[in-house]
Design a protein around this motif. Structure first.
Motif, PDB file in Angstrom:
ATOM      1  N   THR A  63       0.824  -1.209   0.000  1.00  0.00           N
ATOM      2  CA  THR A  63       0.000   0.000   0.000  1.00  0.00           C
ATOM      3  C   THR A  63       0.859   1.261   0.000  1.00  0.00           C
ATOM      4  OG1 THR A  63      -1.722  -1.191   1.223  1.00  0.00           O
ATOM      5  CG2 THR A  63      -1.867   1.208   1.171  1.00  0.00           C
ATOM      6  N   ASP A  64       1.899   1.273   0.840  1.00  0.00           N
ATOM      7  CA  ASP A  64       2.761   2.453   0.931  1.00  0.00           C
ATOM      8  C   ASP A  64       3.512   2.689  -0.377  1.00  0.00           C
ATOM      9  OD1 ASP A  64       1.942   2.791   3.522  1.00  0.00           O
ATOM     10  OD2 ASP A  64       3.687   1.816   4.414  1.00  0.00           O
ATOM     11  N   ASP A  65       3.929   1.618  -1.032  1.00  0.00           N
ATOM     12  CA  ASP A  65       4.701   1.758  -2.269  1.00  0.00           C
ATOM     13  C   ASP A  65       3.883   2.416  -3.381  1.00  0.00           C
ATOM     14  OD1 ASP A  65       7.304  -0.287  -1.920  1.00  0.00           O
ATOM     15  OD2 ASP A  65       5.544  -0.829  -0.731  1.00  0.00           O
ATOM     16  N   PHE A  66       2.579   2.192  -3.367  1.00  0.00           N
ATOM     17  CA  PHE A  66       1.715   2.736  -4.412  1.00  0.00           C
ATOM     18  C   PHE A  66       0.975   3.994  -3.952  1.00  0.00           C
ATOM     19  CE2 PHE A  66       2.328  -1.585  -5.894  1.00  0.00           C
ATOM     20  CZ  PHE A  66       2.392  -1.441  -7.269  1.00  0.00           C
ATOM     21  N   GLU A  67       1.426   4.583  -2.861  1.00  0.00           N
ATOM     22  CA  GLU A  67       0.732   5.742  -2.289  1.00  0.00           C
ATOM     23  C   GLU A  67       0.595   6.886  -3.287  1.00  0.00           C
ATOM     24  OE1 GLU A  67       0.979   8.694   1.627  1.00  0.00           O
ATOM     25  OE2 GLU A  67       2.591   7.262   1.201  1.00  0.00           O
ATOM     26  N   ASP A  68       1.630   7.140  -4.088  1.00  0.00           N
ATOM     27  CA  ASP A  68       1.606   8.266  -5.031  1.00  0.00           C
ATOM     28  C   ASP A  68       0.587   8.079  -6.148  1.00  0.00           C
ATOM     29  OD1 ASP A  68       3.576   9.477  -3.576  1.00  0.00           O
ATOM     30  OD2 ASP A  68       5.222   8.879  -4.906  1.00  0.00           O
ATOM     31  N   VAL A  69       0.176   6.829  -6.395  1.00  0.00           N
ATOM     32  CA  VAL A  69      -0.810   6.568  -7.466  1.00  0.00           C
ATOM     33  C   VAL A  69      -1.990   5.782  -6.900  1.00  0.00           C
ATOM     34  CG1 VAL A  69       0.849   6.668  -9.369  1.00  0.00           C
ATOM     35  CG2 VAL A  69       0.502   4.506  -8.154  1.00  0.00           C
ATOM     36  N   ALA A  70      -2.263   5.984  -5.613  1.00  0.00           N
ATOM     37  CA  ALA A  70      -3.289   5.195  -4.927  1.00  0.00           C
ATOM     38  C   ALA A  70      -4.656   5.311  -5.591  1.00  0.00           C
ATOM     39  CB  ALA A  70      -3.382   5.629  -3.462  1.00  0.00           C
ATOM     40  N   GLU A  71      -4.959   6.481  -6.157  1.00  0.00           N
ATOM     41  CA  GLU A  71      -6.269   6.682  -6.779  1.00  0.00           C
ATOM     42  C   GLU A  71      -6.353   6.028  -8.159  1.00  0.00           C
ATOM     43  OE1 GLU A  71      -8.778   8.069  -5.201  1.00  0.00           O
ATOM     44  OE2 GLU A  71      -7.450   8.249  -3.465  1.00  0.00           O
TER      45      GLU A  71
END
Length: 226
Positions: free
Chosen positions: A155-163
């Motif tokens: 989850t943290d790794d994809f935080e910048d593109v979470a949406e």
């Protein structure tokens, strides 16, 4: 297929057989293909196909449980096919305009809003997220699966593109099989593929920086030298 054409349904069908006497390849597959593509009857009547359908067949195979690079690569390839079936997306495509090393990740897009990203090397996630962040968001989420020996959802790794992503857990059967055949050490070819990917990303970033002129360049100022 006919019922779907009549009422706009989305029914699907999976047939399983031992292919005795070629019943799958030579009979059932060919029959369904003609229904989709259209055919001519023995009397010369042209029958329009039910074109809004797709068809494919797979051969099952047994995979050794031995921990080896060969078995790991075969498992992820076959498991990816199963994920394609699960999510009804089969067309492999470029990711953010880039050809991906298939040992690192594979990307699928059916062109109708169904996208799937399967990552085999978790150390490449940061680079892949950077690529995604640099492209325009069109509002369509991409399903993401990560093959990893742990249960980290990243989850943290994809935080910048979470949406823009939907992080999906591997089906338990695939996850358990993957852990059984995963070598204790990372195979060397993954290190080489990851380094190649990093080098390419750094070169492209350097080129972009060279092409991005600053607002205070002399050539843009009144009276500046050309």
């Amino acid at each position: 297929m006919q019922l779907n054409a009549e009422d706009g349904g989305h029914r699907k069908c999976i047939l399983v057989t031992n292919n005795e006497n070629g019943i799958c390849e030579n009979v059932t597959y060919e029959r369904n293909k003609r229904v989709i593509q259209g055919y001519t009857t023995p009397k010369g009547e042209d029958i329009e196909g039910l074109h809004a359908n797709s068809l494919r067949y797979y051969r099952t195979t047994l995979l050794s449980r031995d921990k080896s690079v060969k078995n790991m690569r075969q498992l992820v390839r076959l498991a990816t096919d199963m994920l394609c079936i699960k999510n009804d997306v089969y067309t492999e495509a470029e990711f953010c305009g880039k050809h991906l090393n298939p040992n690192i990740a594979r990307y699928f897009d059916n062109g109708q809003g169904n996208r799937m990203f399967v990552i085999y090397e978790e150390r490449a996630i940061q680079l892949l997220v950077q690529l995604m962040a640099q492209t325009e968001d069109d509002g369509i989420k991409t399903m993401v699966y990560v093959f990893s020996p742990g249960a980290d959802p990243y989850t943290d790794d994809f935080e910048d593109v979470a949406e823009r992503v939907k992080l999906c857990a591997l089906p338990s059967a695939i996850y358990e099989a993957y852990k059984r055949v995963l070598p204790k050490r990372k195979p060397k070819f993954l290190d080489e593929a990851l380094q190649e990917m990093k080098t390419q990303a750094e070169a492209e970033a350097s080129m972009q920086q060279t092409l991005d002129f600053g607002e205070n360049d002399n050539m843009n100022e009144e009276g500046g030298e050309a």
